[in-house]
Design an enzyme around this catalytic site. Structure first.
Site, short mmCIF file in Angstrom:
data_model
loop_
_atom_site.label_atom_id
_atom_site.label_comp_id
_atom_site.label_asym_id
_atom_site.label_seq_id
_atom_site.Cartn_x
_atom_site.Cartn_y
_atom_site.Cartn_z
N CYS A 200 36.30 26.54 43.42
CA CYS A 200 35.65 26.77 42.12
C CYS A 200 35.63 25.53 41.23
CB CYS A 200 36.30 27.94 41.40
SG CYS A 200 36.33 29.43 42.39
N HIS B 118 35.16 27.15 34.07
CA HIS B 118 34.93 28.01 35.24
C HIS B 118 35.03 29.46 34.80
CE1 HIS B 118 34.99 29.93 38.99
NE2 HIS B 118 36.30 30.09 39.08
N ASN C 216 32.76 36.05 39.00
CA ASN C 216 33.16 34.71 39.43
C ASN C 216 32.27 34.27 40.59
OD1 ASN C 216 34.39 32.47 40.55
ND2 ASN C 216 36.47 33.31 40.48
N1 ACO Z 1 41.38 48.31 39.07
C1 ACO Z 1 42.50 48.94 38.73
N2 ACO Z 1 43.71 48.46 39.01
C2 ACO Z 1 43.78 47.28 39.66
C3 ACO Z 1 42.63 46.56 40.05
C4 ACO Z 1 41.38 47.14 39.73
N3 ACO Z 1 40.22 46.53 40.03
N4 ACO Z 1 43.03 45.43 40.66
C5 ACO Z 1 44.37 45.42 40.66
N5 ACO Z 1 44.82 46.54 40.07
C6 ACO Z 1 46.20 46.97 39.84
C7 ACO Z 1 47.16 46.28 40.76
O1 ACO Z 1 47.20 46.93 42.01
C8 ACO Z 1 48.48 46.44 39.99
O2 ACO Z 1 48.95 47.72 40.23
P1 ACO Z 1 50.54 47.99 40.38
O3 ACO Z 1 51.12 47.55 39.06
O4 ACO Z 1 50.60 49.45 40.62
O5 ACO Z 1 50.97 47.12 41.51
C9 ACO Z 1 48.02 46.37 38.52
O6 ACO Z 1 46.60 46.59 38.53
C10 ACO Z 1 48.33 45.06 37.84
O7 ACO Z 1 47.97 44.04 38.73
P2 ACO Z 1 48.10 42.54 38.34
O8 ACO Z 1 47.64 41.70 39.48
O9 ACO Z 1 49.42 42.25 37.77
O10 ACO Z 1 47.03 42.47 37.13
P3 ACO Z 1 46.62 41.25 36.26
O11 ACO Z 1 46.68 41.59 34.82
O12 ACO Z 1 47.27 39.97 36.69
O13 ACO Z 1 45.06 41.12 36.59
C11 ACO Z 1 43.65 39.75 37.96
C12 ACO Z 1 44.65 40.89 37.92
C13 ACO Z 1 42.42 40.17 37.17
C14 ACO Z 1 43.27 39.49 39.40
C15 ACO Z 1 44.27 38.47 37.31
O14 ACO Z 1 45.56 38.25 37.83
C16 ACO Z 1 43.43 37.26 37.52
O15 ACO Z 1 42.33 37.14 37.00
N6 ACO Z 1 43.93 36.25 38.27
C17 ACO Z 1 43.21 35.05 38.53
C18 ACO Z 1 42.16 35.30 39.53
C19 ACO Z 1 41.22 34.14 39.68
O16 ACO Z 1 40.87 33.49 38.72
N7 ACO Z 1 40.78 33.89 40.90
C20 ACO Z 1 39.77 32.97 41.18
C21 ACO Z 1 40.25 31.58 41.27
S1 ACO Z 1 38.89 30.55 41.54
C22 ACO Z 1 38.51 30.39 43.22
O17 ACO Z 1 38.76 29.35 43.80
C23 ACO Z 1 37.82 31.51 43.93
#
Ligand code: ACO
Length: 311
Positions: free
Chosen positions: A113, A236, A266
């Protein structure tokens, strides 16, 4: 390859999104998720899927070349950033080069990304090497490597492309850059051949904020400006909370930030040029404005650049 070669500026831009829209409500119907969860945790409301990396690239590039007032014959190099090439071999840029009717060299760059900003810096270097106009494309079709049954990634990743033309100028408008990677972080975000994207979301989140802040600061310092001077940040488009956290630390208000992720999700390499094109089309950038690009991605890579918007 004559004339004074002092620098480059962006002279054209274009965007391409596939036609199929997937809303949060669509995901609600088939996964254990909700519009409220996705909106609150990511800021994403809908995303687009479909097409190929080449087809999206071609559409965005045609718009960028036309906006620059050029024809394909004027382009002296094509740099295409993608992490989802249509084939393992050859590079997607070869297909794009042929379809656009370019006669120049072409190659792919993969820095996940952060790739578009990497490609932009490479494009600027090509200008300093004597090329007059470089076409820089950022394009990805992440839906092809996303497990649509996995709620933790399906709601995030999508498809799209953006392109810019960089042209040689006698006044340098490409002020600074900062590129980096911490390869020890490969395991927190990766996709094996034939597999799906795997991610430790929280870890990526934390690292992304740190990388964006330190990389943006490095680029600003090299440009000799501060965050107060920045008219627009084009980050990004992964997650609104990552952008807000980085902005808070940098002291940049959200009003001076380009955001399209609510509509695009994304799109990896596509994300920064899509956000740039939307901001430029809306007249949010004016001649002389300082624009800060800031990306991060799998690797983990990071990349920032400061440009002065040309007339
Ligand atoms: N709907 C409902 N619940 C969900 C979903 C969903 N779509 N996805 C995850 N959950 C749940 C998880 O299972 C977890 O449940 P649990 O507590 O029972 O285990 C809970 O929500 C909390 O999960 P977290 O991962 O702690 O949630 P967080 O607030 O961190 O949000 C997210 C998750 C959105 C993925 C966040 O961590 C994030 O944006 N991270 C960065 C991702 C990113 O930018 N990636 C791209 C990088 S660029 C590239 O090179 C592709």
């Amino acid at each position: 390859m004559t004339g004074i070669m002092l620098g480059s500026k962006i002279t054209g831009w274009g965007a391409a999104l596939p036609g199929t829209v997937i809303t949060n409500e669509d995901f609600e119907k088939r996964l254990d998720t909700s519009d409220a969860w996705i909106t609150e945790r990511t800021g994403i409301k809908e995303r687009r899927v479909g097409g190929t990396t080449a087809s999206l690239s071609i559409e965005a590039a045609q718009k960028a070349i036309a906006a620059a007032g050029l024809t394909p014959a004027d382009i002296g190099m094509l740099v295409l950033s993608t992490t989802t090439p249509d084939q393992t071999v050859p590079a997607t840029s070869a297909t794009v080069q042929a379809e656009l009717g370019l006669t120049c060299g072409a190659f792919d760059v993969n820095a996940a990304c952060a790739g578009f900003v990497y490609a932009l810096v490479v494009g600027h270097s090509m200008i300093l090497s004597g090329v007059e106009h470089v076409l820089v494309i950022g394009a990805d079709t992440l839906s092809r490597i996303t497990d649509m049954e996995d709620r933790s990634t399906a709601v995030l990743f999508a498809d799209g492309a953006g392109a810019v033309v960089l042209s040689r100028t006698e006044e340098n408008n490409f002020l600074s850059w900062d590129l980096g990677v911490d390869g020890t972080l490969v395991p927190i975000l990766y996709c094996d051949h034939g597999g799906y994207l795997r991610m430790e979301g929280r870890e990526v989140f934390k690292r992304a904020v740190l990388a964006m802040v330190s990389s943006a600061q490095a680029a600003l310092e090299r440009a000799g400006i501060t965050t107060d001077d920045v008219a627009l940040v084009v980050p990004h488009q992964a997650n609104i909370r990552i952008i807000e956290a980085a902005n808070n630390r940098l002291g940049i208000p959200m009003e001076r930030t380009a955001i399209v992720l609510d509509k695009t999700g994304n799109t990896s390499s596509g994300s920064i040029p899509l956000a740039l094109a939307a901001a430029a089309d809306m007249g949010r950038i004016h001649p002389g404005d300082y624009v800060l690009f800031c990306g991060f991605g799998a690797g983990m890579t990071w990349a920032s650049a400061v440009v002065r918007w040309g007339a």
